[in-house]
Design a protein around this motif. Structure first.
Motif, PDB file in Angstrom:
ATOM      1  N   GLY A  94      37.252  54.087  12.978  1.00  0.00           N
ATOM      2  CA  GLY A  94      36.339  53.926  13.964  1.00  0.00           C
ATOM      3  C   GLY A  94      36.243  54.751  15.254  1.00  0.00           C
ATOM      4  N   PRO A  95      35.459  54.515  16.122  1.00  0.00           N
ATOM      5  CA  PRO A  95      35.461  55.158  17.204  1.00  0.00           C
ATOM      6  C   PRO A  95      36.447  54.909  18.146  1.00  0.00           C
ATOM      7  N   ARG A  96      37.071  55.652  19.028  1.00  0.00           N
ATOM      8  CA  ARG A  96      38.226  55.271  19.674  1.00  0.00           C
ATOM      9  C   ARG A  96      37.906  55.676  21.180  1.00  0.00           C
ATOM     10  N   TYR A  97      38.081  54.745  22.141  1.00  0.00           N
ATOM     11  CA  TYR A  97      37.774  55.025  23.744  1.00  0.00           C
ATOM     12  C   TYR A  97      38.920  55.674  24.129  1.00  0.00           C
ATOM     13  N   HIS A  98      38.751  56.626  25.091  1.00  0.00           N
ATOM     14  CA  HIS A  98      39.854  56.978  25.837  1.00  0.00           C
ATOM     15  C   HIS A  98      39.864  56.777  27.249  1.00  0.00           C
ATOM     16  N   LEU A  99      40.962  56.367  28.086  1.00  0.00           N
ATOM     17  CA  LEU A  99      40.668  56.368  29.676  1.00  0.00           C
ATOM     18  C   LEU A  99      40.731  57.489  30.156  1.00  0.00           C
ATOM     19  N   GLN A 120      26.257  52.228  11.529  1.00  0.00           N
ATOM     20  CA  GLN A 120      25.768  53.400  12.376  1.00  0.00           C
ATOM     21  C   GLN A 120      27.059  53.554  13.549  1.00  0.00           C
ATOM     22  N   ARG A 121      27.098  54.651  13.847  1.00  0.00           N
ATOM     23  CA  ARG A 121      27.962  55.127  15.071  1.00  0.00           C
ATOM     24  C   ARG A 121      27.703  54.379  16.564  1.00  0.00           C
ATOM     25  N   GLU A 122      26.537  54.365  16.538  1.00  0.00           N
ATOM     26  CA  GLU A 122      26.124  53.666  17.868  1.00  0.00           C
ATOM     27  C   GLU A 122      26.548  52.122  17.853  1.00  0.00           C
ATOM     28  N   GLN A 123      26.305  51.352  16.899  1.00  0.00           N
ATOM     29  CA  GLN A 123      26.788  50.129  16.730  1.00  0.00           C
ATOM     30  C   GLN A 123      28.521  50.018  16.774  1.00  0.00           C
ATOM     31  N   ALA A 124      29.138  50.841  16.099  1.00  0.00           N
ATOM     32  CA  ALA A 124      30.269  50.891  16.169  1.00  0.00           C
ATOM     33  C   ALA A 124      30.758  51.333  17.439  1.00  0.00           C
ATOM     34  N   LEU A 125      30.254  51.916  18.341  1.00  0.00           N
ATOM     35  CA  LEU A 125      30.722  52.313  19.910  1.00  0.00           C
ATOM     36  C   LEU A 125      30.540  50.860  20.512  1.00  0.00           C
ATOM     37  N   GLU A 126      29.381  49.937  20.285  1.00  0.00           N
ATOM     38  CA  GLU A 126      29.249  48.857  20.989  1.00  0.00           C
ATOM     39  C   GLU A 126      30.326  47.871  20.587  1.00  0.00           C
ATOM     40  N   ALA A 127      30.487  48.022  19.530  1.00  0.00           N
ATOM     41  CA  ALA A 127      31.445  46.791  18.978  1.00  0.00           C
ATOM     42  C   ALA A 127      32.903  47.221  19.297  1.00  0.00           C
ATOM     43  N   THR A 128      33.172  48.500  19.469  1.00  0.00           N
ATOM     44  CA  THR A 128      34.516  48.769  19.803  1.00  0.00           C
ATOM     45  C   THR A 128      34.773  48.659  21.260  1.00  0.00           C
ATOM     46  N   LYS A 129      33.523  48.899  21.837  1.00  0.00           N
ATOM     47  CA  LYS A 129      33.862  48.343  23.541  1.00  0.00           C
ATOM     48  C   LYS A 129      34.027  46.907  23.538  1.00  0.00           C
ATOM     49  N   SER A 130      33.296  46.283  22.745  1.00  0.00           N
ATOM     50  CA  SER A 130      33.462  44.590  22.888  1.00  0.00           C
ATOM     51  C   SER A 130      34.977  44.154  22.582  1.00  0.00           C
ATOM     52  N   LEU A 131      35.609  45.095  21.497  1.00  0.00           N
ATOM     53  CA  LEU A 131      36.648  44.850  21.165  1.00  0.00           C
ATOM     54  C   LEU A 131      37.683  45.099  22.402  1.00  0.00           C
ATOM     55  N   LEU A 132      37.642  46.211  23.032  1.00  0.00           N
ATOM     56  CA  LEU A 132      38.374  46.797  23.922  1.00  0.00           C
ATOM     57  C   LEU A 132      38.411  45.608  25.308  1.00  0.00           C
ATOM     58  N   VAL A 133      37.381  45.117  25.320  1.00  0.00           N
ATOM     59  CA  VAL A 133      37.274  44.196  26.594  1.00  0.00           C
ATOM     60  C   VAL A 133      37.902  43.208  26.374  1.00  0.00           C
ATOM     61  N   CYS A 134      37.625  42.460  25.043  1.00  0.00           N
ATOM     62  CA  CYS A 134      38.528  41.361  24.596  1.00  0.00           C
ATOM     63  C   CYS A 134      39.848  41.396  24.702  1.00  0.00           C
ATOM     64  N   ASN A 135      40.543  42.596  24.343  1.00  0.00           N
ATOM     65  CA  ASN A 135      41.876  43.011  24.212  1.00  0.00           C
ATOM     66  C   ASN A 135      42.318  42.793  25.833  1.00  0.00           C
ATOM     67  N   SER A 136      41.562  43.583  26.710  1.00  0.00           N
ATOM     68  CA  SER A 136      42.039  43.487  28.168  1.00  0.00           C
ATOM     69  C   SER A 136      42.104  42.267  28.520  1.00  0.00           C
ATOM     70  N   ARG A 137      41.076  41.276  28.196  1.00  0.00           N
ATOM     71  CA  ARG A 137      41.214  40.080  28.855  1.00  0.00           C
ATOM     72  C   ARG A 137      42.118  39.113  28.208  1.00  0.00           C
ATOM     73  N   ILE A 138      42.303  39.251  26.973  1.00  0.00           N
ATOM     74  CA  ILE A 138      43.514  38.635  26.425  1.00  0.00           C
ATOM     75  C   ILE A 138      44.852  38.752  26.987  1.00  0.00           C
TER      76      ILE A 138
END
Lengths: 550, 98
Positions: free
Chosen positions: A240-245, A51-69
């Motif tokens: 998957g979904p892509r977040y933009h700044l 589902q798109r909503e789950q993918a959005l949450e997972a992509t968000k977690s990924l983005l946060v993890c990447n930033s932290r790393i």
């Protein structure tokens, strides 16, 4: 190409781990390991999402993890450099003056974040039949710490994006820089033509080359967000979904205030970006800071106090320097039990502190005096410490406090309240969120009860048993009596808490009151209103309801 | 529920201060009062604003006439009331939530 990227990625991870190990910085190493594991988990989840909503949450977690790393990596690099430089060069400051005084740390909390939107009724909205929705969240960075807010779904019925999160950073200095980044992604598939009419679909597909090329370029520019290069930490799921700044800003000590303030946002995307949102250009929030010197005691010990004005009565007290006060307690235990101190001396930017000389003549060594100006009067307290060392350490604590106050500025005027953020609930069903604006339909003649009703329902009513005195209000009938000759001024007739609806005023139905001064009151109401007493001869039972003008 | 007429009760009240108006050679408040311990409460068409005290005088156990007299004293220009109403409880709840 993908294989090469994977290899590079693995090498990077290896390098990062090695560097952390060599530094023997267990704290940072542990945090890095944790983020790397989280990242792997998020990648797997993303691959498994349907589902798109789950993918959005997972992509968000990924983005946060990447930033932290990336941020931990940067920190590691810095520490490694500092270590290397320290070992090789002879520091020129070794023979120089003693280390500069450094200000105390503090807690910085940002809350009640709200970003206003500015919708226009342009062709864009009219052509797309379906309601466009976006998923947005904020990424906040202070030093090497990164935190995120919850993800919120936005559509054109919202006037603002309001985040409920409280974000707290524990180890900030007064020179902190809090970077705020707003990321957005389309909830619908990017480039999906399912909603558009057929004619539009053919038109779009024929010019797909140009527009999709532009989109792809836009996506690449902000891939992964927060400046991470795609080579270092590529996002695995390309479809998957892509977040933009969408926007960013940096807040510093100058923005701290015990209240709400509006700050400007730097907009980072333009209309061609698929996730573009019409942002008004500002962000409102409450940014509070609590320096440690305000909340923790900075010095304590035995003192002898000469109360201002009295020459001979030196009392022995336990002094505690905390925030902008020196509390003098009778006994050391009183500080913890919450007993009132014997004496409280204010210490603020205007206070003057002097060591020694004043009482040497009287044979009392190791004294310091604290003077405050109250209007036209100057009040001086003299304190005697136990020894030269004690005097030194009290003076040192006071100088440090003055320094902290000069660095933390407005944060030292009064303690700003900071609520410990509750652990965030897992993302709930992503229902459309309304703003308070839409829920409040306030009519002009409203009672305060209407507003408190709406607010209580919004917060969630506490299940409390109503207090006993409310029972006084529950025995009344709801109907008005049209024969009543006088009206009572405040009148909406509510017999029990109703769900919000327009109040009815009965003053329009009744005859206006006659204020001629009469000694006796008006006639009693017709007896058919009291079915209870009809046909009964209950002697002591009152049968009237008298009303009188006063 | 647990309110027994004639028994003491603790309630959330609101202070109201009203300055009387001059009408001719009289001072009036400008509204009417209904009820009293000697009246039938089931005939009350309204359920707001029960008055607990008028200028210090207890009003919880007075008859209609006594209440009227206390509010219309010629010598007093200002009437201070302690009033209770249902919406006060909601206001209390709301202030406890925030």
């Amino acid at each position: 190409m993908q294989d090469r990227l994977h290899i590079l990625e693995d090498l990077n991870m290896l390098y990062i781990r090695q560097m952390a190990l060599s530094l023997e910085d267990t704290e940072l190493q542990r945090k890095l390991d944790h983020e790397i594991r989280m990242r792997e988990g998020a990648c797997k989840l993303l691959a498994a999402c349907s589902q798109r909503e789950q993918a959005l949450e997972a992509t968000k977690s990924l983005l946060v993890c990447n930033s932290r790393i990336l941020s931990y990596m940067g920190e590691l690099q810095r520490r490694k450099e500092a270590q290397v430089l320290g070992k090789t060069g002879r520091r020129p400051s070794d023979s120089g003056p003693p280390a500069e005084r450094s200000p105390c740390r503090g807690r910085v909390c940002i809350s009640d974040l709200r970003i206003p939107l500015m919708w226009k009724d342009t062709e864009y909205f009219k052509n797309k039949g379906d309601l466009h929705r976006w998923a947005v969240f904020l990424l906040l960075q202070l030093g090497e710490h990164i935190q995120d807010t919850e993800m919120i779904l936005v559509d054109r019925t919202l006037t603002d994006i309001s985040f409920q999160s409280n974000v707290l950073f524990a180890e900030a200095g007064p020179d902190f820089e809090l970077r705020l980044e707003l990321y957005g992604a389309c909830v619908e598939e990017e480039g999906a033509l399912t909603g558009a009419p057929k004619r539009l679909a053919t038109k779009l597909s024929s010019s797909l080359g140009r527009s999709s090329g532009r989109r792809v370029r836009a996506s690449l520019d902000s891939a992964g967000g927060s400046g991470s290069s795609p080579i270092l930490l590529p996002t695995p799921a390309v479809g998957g979904p892509r977040y933009h700044l969408l926007a960013h800003t940096t807040l510093t000590l100058a923005a701290v205030q015990d209240g709400f303030r509006t700050h400007d946002l730097t907009l980072a995307s333009h209309e061609e970006n698929p996730a573009w949102l019409p942002l008004y250009g500002s962000v409102c929030c409450r940014l509070a800071a609590q320096p440690l010197c305000m909340t923790q005691p900075t010095a304590s010990g035995t003192l002898r106090v000469q109360p201002a004005g009295e020459m001979q009565n030196w009392a022995q007290v336990h002094g505690v320097l905390k925030g902008t006060n020196l509390f003098c307690y009778r006994r050391p235990e009183d500080a913890d039990t919450g007993e009132e101190p014997l004496l409280t001396i204010a210490i603020n930017k205007e206070t003057r502190v002097r060591a020694g000389e004043l009482d040497q003549a009287l044979g009392r060594p190791f004294t310091l005096s604290i003077s405050n100006q109250y209007g036209d009067d100057e009040v001086t307290h003299t304190l005697q410490t136990e020894s030269r060392e004690a005097l030194q350490s009290w003076m040192e604590a006071l100088w440090q406090l003055f320094f902290d106050m000069s660095q933390w500025k407005q944060c030292c005027d009064e303690i700003m309240k900071i609520e410990t953020p509750a652990s965030r609930k897992p993302p709930q069903a992503l229902a459309k969120q309304g703003s308070l604006y839409h829920e409040m339909a306030i009519e002009p003649l409203d009672d305060i009860a209407a507003v408190t009703d709406i607010l209580t329902q919004r917060e969630g009513t506490r299940l409390e048993t109503p207090p006993p005195w409310l029972a006084m209000f529950t025995d009344q009938p709801a109907l008005p009596n049209p024969c009543s000759p006088a009206s009572v001024a405040p009148a909406p007739a509510w017999t029990h808490p109703l769900p919000w609806g327009r109040p009815r005023t009965f003053s329009l139905d009744a005859v206006p009151p006659d204020h001629s001064p009469r000694a006796r009151s008006v006639a009693p109401l017709p007896p058919q209103r009291s079915p209870r007493t009809r046909g009964l001869c209950s002697k002591g039972q009152p049968r009237t309801w008298l009303q009188s003008p006063v | 529920m647990s309110y027994i007429p004639g028994q003491p009760v603790t309630a959330v009240v609101q202070r109201v201060e009203i300055h009387k108006l001059r009408q001719g050679e009289n001072l009036i408040l400008g509204f009417s009062i209904g009820g009293g311990i000697d009246q039938d409460p089931s005939q009350n068409p309204f359920s707001e604003d029960k008055t607990d005290k008028v200028n210090g005088w207890d009003m919880t156990m007075v008859t209609h006439d006594q209440a009227r007299k206390r509010l219309t004293k010629r010598s007093e220009e200002v009437v201070r009331l302690l009033v209770t109403r249902q919406s006060l409880q909601k206001a209390v709840q709301q202030s406890m939530l925030s």
